[in-house]
Write an enzyme that holds these catalytic residues in place. Structure first.
Site, PDB file in Angstrom:
ATOM      1  N   GLY A  97       1.556 -20.151 -34.985  1.00 36.37           N
ATOM      2  CA  GLY A  97       2.105 -19.078 -34.003  1.00 36.37           C
ATOM      3  C   GLY A  97       2.363 -17.840 -34.770  1.00 36.37           C
ATOM      4  O   GLY A  97       3.468 -17.759 -35.569  1.00 36.37           O
ATOM      5  N   GLU A 131      -2.582 -18.729 -35.858  1.00 38.53           N
ATOM      6  CA  GLU A 131      -2.495 -18.373 -34.560  1.00 38.53           C
ATOM      7  C   GLU A 131      -3.514 -18.555 -33.798  1.00 38.53           C
ATOM      8  O   GLU A 131      -4.910 -18.189 -34.100  1.00 38.53           O
ATOM      9  CB  GLU A 131      -2.407 -16.636 -34.944  1.00 38.53           C
ATOM     10  CG  GLU A 131      -2.385 -15.780 -33.698  1.00 38.53           C
ATOM     11  CD  GLU A 131      -1.303 -15.909 -32.748  1.00 38.53           C
ATOM     12  OE1 GLU A 131      -0.357 -16.165 -32.843  1.00 38.53           O
ATOM     13  OE2 GLU A 131      -1.638 -16.095 -31.219  1.00 38.53           O
ATOM     14  N   HIS A 182      18.447  16.292 -43.270  1.00 36.04           N
ATOM     15  CA  HIS A 182      17.400  16.289 -44.684  1.00 36.04           C
ATOM     16  C   HIS A 182      18.119  15.924 -45.747  1.00 36.04           C
ATOM     17  O   HIS A 182      19.067  16.425 -46.009  1.00 36.04           O
ATOM     18  CB  HIS A 182      16.732  17.569 -44.570  1.00 36.04           C
ATOM     19  CG  HIS A 182      15.945  17.854 -46.080  1.00 36.04           C
ATOM     20  ND1 HIS A 182      14.757  17.186 -45.839  1.00 36.04           N
ATOM     21  CD2 HIS A 182      15.938  18.154 -47.219  1.00 36.04           C
ATOM     22  CE1 HIS A 182      14.172  17.409 -47.018  1.00 36.04           C
ATOM     23  NE2 HIS A 182      14.834  18.026 -47.913  1.00 36.04           N
TER      24      HIS A 182
HETATM   25  P1  NAI Z   1       6.019 -15.136 -29.260  1.00 36.32           P
HETATM   26  O1  NAI Z   1       5.708 -14.996 -28.168  1.00 36.32           O
HETATM   27  O2  NAI Z   1       6.551 -13.713 -30.200  1.00 36.32           O
HETATM   28  O3  NAI Z   1       4.673 -15.564 -30.247  1.00 36.32           O
HETATM   29  C1  NAI Z   1       4.317 -16.825 -30.123  1.00 36.32           C
HETATM   30  C2  NAI Z   1       2.825 -16.835 -30.756  1.00 36.32           C
HETATM   31  O4  NAI Z   1       2.240 -18.151 -30.781  1.00 36.32           O
HETATM   32  C3  NAI Z   1       1.677 -16.029 -30.058  1.00 36.32           C
HETATM   33  O5  NAI Z   1       1.304 -15.180 -30.916  1.00 36.32           O
HETATM   34  C4  NAI Z   1       0.951 -16.979 -29.405  1.00 36.32           C
HETATM   35  O6  NAI Z   1      -0.370 -16.498 -29.263  1.00 36.32           O
HETATM   36  C5  NAI Z   1       0.874 -18.075 -30.343  1.00 36.32           C
HETATM   37  N1  NAI Z   1       0.523 -19.492 -29.841  1.00 36.32           N
HETATM   38  C6  NAI Z   1       1.048 -19.935 -28.598  1.00 36.32           C
HETATM   39  N2  NAI Z   1       0.157 -21.103 -28.654  1.00 36.32           N
HETATM   40  C7  NAI Z   1      -0.519 -21.329 -29.602  1.00 36.32           C
HETATM   41  C8  NAI Z   1      -1.035 -22.568 -30.398  1.00 36.32           C
HETATM   42  N3  NAI Z   1      -1.247 -23.522 -29.452  1.00 36.32           N
HETATM   43  N4  NAI Z   1      -1.605 -22.425 -31.387  1.00 36.32           N
HETATM   44  C9  NAI Z   1      -1.533 -21.228 -32.351  1.00 36.32           C
HETATM   45  N5  NAI Z   1      -0.860 -20.291 -31.782  1.00 36.32           N
HETATM   46  C10 NAI Z   1      -0.088 -20.288 -30.386  1.00 36.32           C
HETATM   47  O7  NAI Z   1       7.139 -16.013 -29.702  1.00 36.32           O
HETATM   48  P2  NAI Z   1       8.158 -16.761 -30.519  1.00 36.32           P
HETATM   49  O8  NAI Z   1       7.772 -16.235 -31.986  1.00 36.32           O
HETATM   50  O9  NAI Z   1       8.075 -18.143 -30.666  1.00 36.32           O
HETATM   51  O10 NAI Z   1       9.279 -16.166 -30.259  1.00 36.32           O
HETATM   52  C11 NAI Z   1       9.940 -16.260 -29.142  1.00 36.32           C
HETATM   53  C12 NAI Z   1      10.698 -15.106 -28.410  1.00 36.32           C
HETATM   54  O11 NAI Z   1      11.891 -14.905 -28.958  1.00 36.32           O
HETATM   55  C13 NAI Z   1       9.831 -13.724 -28.723  1.00 36.32           C
HETATM   56  O12 NAI Z   1       8.649 -13.756 -27.776  1.00 36.32           O
HETATM   57  C14 NAI Z   1      10.944 -12.871 -28.556  1.00 36.32           C
HETATM   58  O13 NAI Z   1      11.107 -12.567 -27.140  1.00 36.32           O
HETATM   59  C15 NAI Z   1      12.071 -13.553 -29.092  1.00 36.32           C
HETATM   60  N6  NAI Z   1      12.379 -12.913 -30.600  1.00 36.32           N
HETATM   61  C16 NAI Z   1      12.620 -11.852 -30.620  1.00 36.32           C
HETATM   62  C17 NAI Z   1      12.959 -11.408 -31.907  1.00 36.32           C
HETATM   63  C18 NAI Z   1      13.163 -10.085 -32.345  1.00 36.32           C
HETATM   64  O14 NAI Z   1      13.583  -9.273 -31.170  1.00 36.32           O
HETATM   65  N7  NAI Z   1      13.225  -9.324 -33.411  1.00 36.32           N
HETATM   66  C19 NAI Z   1      12.906 -12.343 -33.111  1.00 36.32           C
HETATM   67  C20 NAI Z   1      12.487 -13.747 -32.808  1.00 36.32           C
HETATM   68  C21 NAI Z   1      12.378 -14.087 -31.614  1.00 36.32           C
END
Ligand code: NAI
Ligand code: FAD
Length: 476
Positions: free
Chosen positions: A190, A213, A455
């Site tokens: 992911g 991904e 600035h």
């Molecule tokens: P995410 O939704 O950001 O990314 C998950 C990724 O995994 C996607 O690109 C998806 O296409 C991919 N994916 C799904 N199934 C898959 C598979 N079977 N094989 C390969 N790739 C696959 O979710 P993530 O990174 O787990 O984070 C969860 C949530 O936590 C985020 O959506 C966000 O809302 C929150 N978060 C926010 C942060 C921030 O605001 N800086 C930092 C970390 C997390």
């Protein structure tokens, strides 16, 4: 007789603890139930965000970035460092200390606001003029009653079928924030926010990182031009290996670590062996053991608690906020909802502007945005003008040795109202705040262009991007 509270919040993550504080500030008798336990077995407030999310990940991002700076980026400043060593245990201890300080801080805020902290699992028992709830903790069960309930039970990592997370070799966010040694080869499933943030942490500390991904495109939710530039920087310049369009096959523990079989974008079958694997494929709402079915609380088809725009659930005087309801899974979105709901319960007019919620990815350079992307505007047939300005032309960015990236502003063609702002660059997480304020006040790009910016500062790039909307940037 069970104690009756005006408001009982279930869950003390950012959505829940903020809702509890606001309710208490408004004079409502408030309790907050949470079941979170530290690895040492102590109950702790703060939820995912403080314990295993935003706060520890940002602490490690900062530490690992410092390590990379001292190893590779100080030279250009004329600073040579020899004998640089990584003390991972100390780095992790610093992260843990920040977490403890922050979670204890919430305990202090609860005391200050006279919020009752109930330790254990909260669940609905039955309804009536008040909601009857049970709190099951270490010391047994306690019955309480609530005139209003706010559900803020958050989310948990989504599991993939056939991949067993043990948080030692195969990890979700919890394990990935606490590796006891830097893995030589790290796999990540992911390329979303967690994959990129935590992948960056361990790459900077010396791991060879490969991210698999499923989607054929990179960072689909962000503006295309930002995603394209970020791809170049993360892969070609920084050496993060990302393979798009993969279809996972079997994932098995091997003698040395984990063996992953997958079908690549070109349909070839490949294997990847790594020492550790992070599974970061999104998060799912957490409604386990809440007793939703006992009282007929409606969930939507994806398992989120079904709410209206004011976070009212399907039952009277029951609200739900944060990751357990629709919308972006972001701490600040949950906090806004928590405040809104507490104010509505107190008879005020709470409100959340979902169009002005900023997104930040704490990679280096950072990615931040608010409002619509260019592809969204195109798809919706909205006529817009675009201004873009690079950090490379900004004196402060050069002084900081952060010339990469740009800010891009999108404004309505007719009214000039700002519709979206997208930033890739150092301090983007801080710079985006100006764009959020602008959008909240319905500002035009000209409004931003007419504001005096200090600035030399990175914020001048925001002004130049605003000027560029009218094709009159001054320094580029
Ligand atoms: P995410 O939704 O950001 O990314 C998950 C990724 O995994 C996607 O690109 C998806 O296409 C991919 N994916 C799904 N199934 C898959 C598979 N079977 N094989 C390969 N790739 C696959 O979710 P993530 O990174 O787990 O984070 C969860 C949530 O936590 C985020 O959506 C966000 O809302 C929150 N978060 C926010 C942060 C921030 O605001 N800086 C930092 C970390 C997390
Ligand atoms: P949570 O924080 O998940 O809290 C829910 C709480 O409810 C938990 O303490 C849980 O124990 C408790 N609970 C659940 N069920 C019950 C029950 N029945 N009884 C009692 N208690 C219960 N977001 C950002 O905005 N910025 C970031 O930088 C960021 N970084 C992140 C990094 C990582 C690694 C992860 C995983 C997430 C990150 N997020 C970030 C997302 C952010 O953590 C969440 O959006 C946020 O925590 C959601 O808050 P919440 O209050 O809705 O739920």
């Amino acid at each position: 007789m069970a104690q009756i509270f005006d408001v009982v919040v279930i869950g003390a993550g950012p959505a829940g603890y903020v809702a509890a504080i606001r309710a208490a500030q408004l004079g409502l008798s408030t309790a907050c139930i949470d079941q979170w336990k530290t690895p040492q077995g102590q109950y702790a407030l703060g939820g995912t965000c403080l314990n295993v999310g935003c706060i520890p990940s940002k602490a490690l991002l900062e530490s690992s970035e410092n390590y990379e700076r001292v190893l590779h980026k100080f030279k250009v400043h004329g600073i040579t460092a020899t004998g640089v060593k990584l003390d991972l245990q100390r780095m992790l201890a610093r992260k843990n200390a920040i977490v403890s300080k922050m979670t204890a801080g919430i305990e202090g805020l609860f005391k200050k606001n006279k919020i009752t902290w109930l330790r254990g699992r909260g669940s609905f028992v039955s309804g009536g003029t008040t909601w009857k709830l049970e709190v099951a903790g270490d010391k047994g069960s306690e019955a309480i009653e609530a005139r209003n309930v706010i559900i803020a039970t958050g989310s948990k990592a989504r599991a993939l079928p056939g991949i067993e997370v043990d948080n030692r070799v195969i990890c979700d966010n919890e394990g990935a924030l606490a590796f006891e040694a830097v893995p030589e080869r790290l796999g990540v499933i992911g390329a979303g926010v967690i994959g990129l943030e935590l992948g960056s942490v361990w790459r900077r500390l010396g791991a060879k990182v490969k991210i698999l991904e499923a989607l054929p495109s990179f960072l689909g939710a962000s503006d295309e031009s930002i995603a394209k530039e970020a791809w170049k920087i993360f892969t070609a310049e920084q050496g993060l290996e990302i393979e798009l369009g993969v279809k996972l096959g079997t994932v098995k523990k091997s003698r040395k670590g984990v063996l992953i079989e997958y079908v690549a974008d070109d349909n070839s079958t490949k294997t990847l062996e790594v020492d550790r694997l992070i599974v970061s494929v999104g998060r799912v709402p957490n409604t386990d053991g809440l007793g939703a079915e006992a009282v007929g609380l409606r969930l939507d088809e994806r398992g989120f608690i079904d709410v209206d725009k004011n976070c009212r659930a399907s039952l009277p005087r029951v609200f739900a906020v944060g990751d357990v309801v629709r919308g972006p899974m972001l701490a600040h979105k949950g906090e806004e909802e928590g405040v809104m709901v507490a104010e509505i319960i107190a008879g005020q007019h709470g409100h959340v502007n979902y169009d002005a919620i900023p997104w930040v990815m704490y990679t280096a350079p950072e990615i931040a945005w608010v409002g619509k992307t260019e592809q969204e505007l195109r798809a919706a047939g909205v006529a817009y003008r675009m201004g873009r300005f690079p950090f490379a032309y900004n004196g402060r960015a050069l002084g900081r040795d952060e010339p990469e990236g740009f800010i891009k502003m999108l404004a309505d063609e007719k009214t000039d109202r700002v519709l979206g702002v997208h930033a890739l660059g150092g301090q983007a997480s801080e710079l985006i705040a100006e764009a959020v304020v602008a959008m909240e006040f319905g500002a035009s790009s000209e409004d931003i262009a007419r504001i005096c910016h200090a600035h030399p500062s990175m914020s001048e790039v925001m002004r130049e991007a605003a000027l560029a909307v009218d094709k009159r940037s001054l320094n580029g």
